[in-house]
Design an enzyme around this catalytic site. Structure first.
Site, PDB file in Angstrom:
ATOM      1  CD  GLU A 165       8.854   0.832   5.587  1.00  0.00           C
ATOM      2  OE1 GLU A 165       9.121   1.761   4.803  1.00  0.00           O
ATOM      3  OE2 GLU A 165       7.697   0.573   5.967  1.00  0.00           O
ATOM      4  CG  ASP A 189      -0.244   0.100   2.531  1.00  0.00           C
ATOM      5  OD1 ASP A 189       0.714  -0.679   2.742  1.00  0.00           O
ATOM      6  OD2 ASP A 189      -0.640   0.940   3.361  1.00  0.00           O
ATOM      7  CD  GLU A 218       4.263   1.213   7.054  1.00  0.00           C
ATOM      8  OE1 GLU A 218       5.091   1.597   7.898  1.00  0.00           O
ATOM      9  OE2 GLU A 218       3.920   1.908   6.074  1.00  0.00           O
ATOM     10  CD  GLU A 219       3.068   4.386   3.787  1.00  0.00           C
ATOM     11  OE1 GLU A 219       2.986   5.129   4.767  1.00  0.00           O
ATOM     12  OE2 GLU A 219       4.124   4.228   3.134  1.00  0.00           O
TER      13      GLU A 219
END
Length: 388
Positions: free
Chosen positions: A172, A73, A143-144
């Site tokens: 990341e 995402d 995650e965002e």
């Protein structure tokens, strides 16, 4: 199949703004299935949140078990007309892959997948010495945003199957200026709250009939945040408390408001737990408010705890793989914000190493093609050392 750039381009072309998947997990699943992975698409949801699709894939059934984690995402692109190239074009120009997620973090996922496929092709399709070992992918889709229906629940789902991880690499964008300058081996915790101060609403011409909360909350903000929470630790920089907004909800200039509130966030190191941190701030508030000021703090739920992966054989092999490709020995860092590593750390040691994060979340996000190639080689080097 083994080309990180092609995989990354295909992922970027999926407009997977949280909570949409937009086909991104399917791109990965097809490649993993073709390589012999057992794949699972798992959807989680709860009232008041969007359902999130996640992917878990594993090849091998023995230890040691290394997992590559990430999220497909992305944050919204903002004004798409401001992009030099389309936000989801996946265009390759001037040595860069352009598009939302190229850096954070579809590029990193593509590199880990390409490295694993290359490794398996060169080792008879099996991980580890004599096929003894396991490789998996732990890919989430939220995650965002809220981070409640992704990695947290996917980890629980895997554990309920009786599986365990030995180590994790999270892709990341950890590097600050250039590939190879930084590995994240820990993160500070995060805790937010709101300070409320109650007064008595009244006319500004008759202040004796009112109690103005604005001067009081100003004093309390200084009292709570002026003194350092600590001076750092061996692994972490100092904790910091920052007030981010002050509001009274008052549109009239001739009315004393009845309440004032101020939001704040604390990034804390291993000197504190969430419980001891709250006690510290509450004690400061009590001393400053005394018996006159009516004040309270409402704490927000938080699953962002401090963690650190201690230096050892796992960090050593990652350092060696990075130095071999880049010629740099990266710093072991605990700086920055939060990531899904905070959840993974409860299950196994985790390091974060991905692309250079300078353009993440920005207009014209882009990843250097040369960095995609180097990162793939680094991940491949980690695998070779891990299973040596």
């Amino acid at each position: 199949m083994f080309d990180a750039l092609s995989i990354a381009r295909d992922l970027v072309r999926c407009p997977s703004v949280t909570p949409a998947d937009a086909g991104a997990l399917g791109v990965l699943e097809n490649l993993l299935k073709a390589a012999g992975f057992e794949t699972h698409r798992v959807t989680f949801g709860e009232p008041g949140t969007a359902d999130i699709d996640n992917l878990y894939a594993r090849i091998g059934d023995q230890a040691p078990h290394i997992t590559f984690a990430g999220h497909t995402d992305v944050v919204p692109p903002g004004d798409e007309s401001a992009w030099t190239h389309g936000a989801f074009s996946g265009e390759i120009r001037d040595g860069f892959l352009h598009g939302r997620g190229a850096v954070d973090m579809k590029g990193g996922i593509a590199c880990s997948l390409a490295a694993v496929l290359q490794y398996l092709a060169d080792h008879g399709g099996k991980p580890g010495k004599h096929g003894k070992g396991s490789i998996s992918f732990l890919i989430t889709g939220d995650e965002e945003d809220l981070s409640v229906n992704g990695t947290v629940k996917l980890l629980q789902w895997v554990a309920a199957r009786g599986e365990r991880f030995d180590h994790c690499v999270l892709g990341e964008p950890s590097n600050v200026e250039v590939l190879g300058d930084c590995i994240k081996v820990g993160r500070r915790g995060s805790q937010s709250g709101t300070l409320y101060v109650d007064g008595i609403q009244g006319h500004v011409a008759y202040p004796q009939r009112a109690a103005n909360p604005v001067p009081d909350i100003s004093r309390l903000i200084v009292a709570i945040s002026d003194e350092p929470l600590d001076h750092g630790s061996a692994q972490f920089q100092a904790s910091n408390l920052e007030f981010t907004s002050v509001d009274v909800g008052n549109t009239a200039s001739n009315v004393i408001p009845g309440q004032a509130r101020a939001r704040f966030n604390i990034r804390f190191n291993d000197h504190h737990t969430q419980a001891t941190l709250r006690e510290l701030v509450e004690a400061r508030l009590a001393r400053a408010a005394g018996n006159r000021i009516k004040a309270r703090i409402v704490w927000e739920p938080s699953n962002s705890n401090v963690f650190v992966t201690e230096p050892g054989s796992f960090t050593d092999l990652a350092l060696a793989a990075i130095e071999e490709v880049t010629g740099r020995k990266p710093e072991l860092s605990t700086s920055g914000g939060t990531s899904d590593a905070r959840f993974i750390a409860s299950y196994c040691p985790v390091i974060e190493f991905g692309l250079v994060g300078q353009t993440m979340h920005q207009i014209d996000e882009r990843a250097a093609v040369s960095d995609l190639e180097k990162l793939t080689r680094i991940y491949r080097g980690i695998l070779e050392r891990y299973f040596a």
